[in-house]
Design a protein around this motif. Structure first.
Motif, PDB file in Angstrom:
ATOM      1  N   SER A   6       0.833  -1.201   0.000  1.00  0.00           N
ATOM      2  CA  SER A   6       0.000   0.000   0.000  1.00  0.00           C
ATOM      3  C   SER A   6       0.867   1.250   0.000  1.00  0.00           C
ATOM      4  O   SER A   6       2.072   1.190   0.199  1.00  0.00           O
ATOM      5  N   TRP A   7       0.209   2.379  -0.210  1.00  0.00           N
ATOM      6  CA  TRP A   7       0.853   3.661   0.018  1.00  0.00           C
ATOM      7  C   TRP A   7       0.918   3.852   1.523  1.00  0.00           C
ATOM      8  O   TRP A   7      -0.042   3.548   2.230  1.00  0.00           O
ATOM      9  N   ALA A   8       2.030   4.339   2.031  1.00  0.00           N
ATOM     10  CA  ALA A   8       2.233   4.354   3.476  1.00  0.00           C
ATOM     11  C   ALA A   8       2.738   5.680   4.024  1.00  0.00           C
ATOM     12  O   ALA A   8       3.302   5.724   5.110  1.00  0.00           O
ATOM     13  N   GLN A  21       5.144  -5.936   1.275  1.00  0.00           N
ATOM     14  CA  GLN A  21       5.043  -6.949   2.324  1.00  0.00           C
ATOM     15  C   GLN A  21       5.051  -8.348   1.731  1.00  0.00           C
ATOM     16  O   GLN A  21       4.932  -8.527   0.533  1.00  0.00           O
ATOM     17  N   GLY A  22       5.154  -9.335   2.606  1.00  0.00           N
ATOM     18  CA  GLY A  22       5.035 -10.727   2.180  1.00  0.00           C
ATOM     19  C   GLY A  22       6.222 -11.241   1.399  1.00  0.00           C
ATOM     20  O   GLY A  22       6.070 -12.110   0.551  1.00  0.00           O
ATOM     21  N   GLY A  23       7.399 -10.734   1.687  1.00  0.00           N
ATOM     22  CA  GLY A  23       8.601 -11.202   1.005  1.00  0.00           C
ATOM     23  C   GLY A  23       9.037 -12.572   1.520  1.00  0.00           C
ATOM     24  O   GLY A  23       8.370 -13.177   2.365  1.00  0.00           O
ATOM     25  N   THR A  24      10.144 -13.034   1.028  1.00  0.00           N
ATOM     26  CA  THR A  24      10.655 -14.330   1.473  1.00  0.00           C
ATOM     27  C   THR A  24      10.944 -14.293   2.967  1.00  0.00           C
ATOM     28  O   THR A  24      11.285 -13.246   3.524  1.00  0.00           O
ATOM     29  N   GLY A  25      10.787 -15.417   3.595  1.00  0.00           N
ATOM     30  CA  GLY A  25      10.998 -15.490   5.033  1.00  0.00           C
ATOM     31  C   GLY A  25      12.466 -15.422   5.401  1.00  0.00           C
ATOM     32  O   GLY A  25      13.320 -15.963   4.710  1.00  0.00           O
TER      33      GLY A  25
END
Length: 80
Positions: A6-8, A21-25
């Motif tokens: 999102s825009w933050a 978000q949700g990149g590699t662990g």
């Protein structure tokens, strides 16, 4: 690599930062996430790449795309 989230940016400057978000662990850690802060500048350049906390990255990017619209040219007239 993380995925667009999102825009933050803060209130009134929502489009001054992007959240991915949700990149590699990370090993024994959370999934990677990145915040990209955008700053107005004459050319596109990476100013800083930081890891303020484990698996959380912060990129400072300067780009003309973050600049506001230029003011309209002022036309002068000789006649009344």
């Amino acid at each position: 690599m993380s995925l667009w989230g999102s825009w933050a940016g803060p209130e009134g400057e929502k489009f001054s930062a992007q959240k991915y978000q949700g990149g590699t662990g990370c090993w024994q850690g959370p999934n990677r996430a990145t915040t990209v802060r955008l700053r107005c500048g004459p050319s596109t350049a990476l100013l800083a790449a930081l890891e303020p906390s484990r698996c959380e990255y912060l990129l400072e990017l300067e780009t003309p795309a973050a600049c506001g619209e230029p003011p309209a040219p002022h036309e002068e007239h000789d006649e009344l």
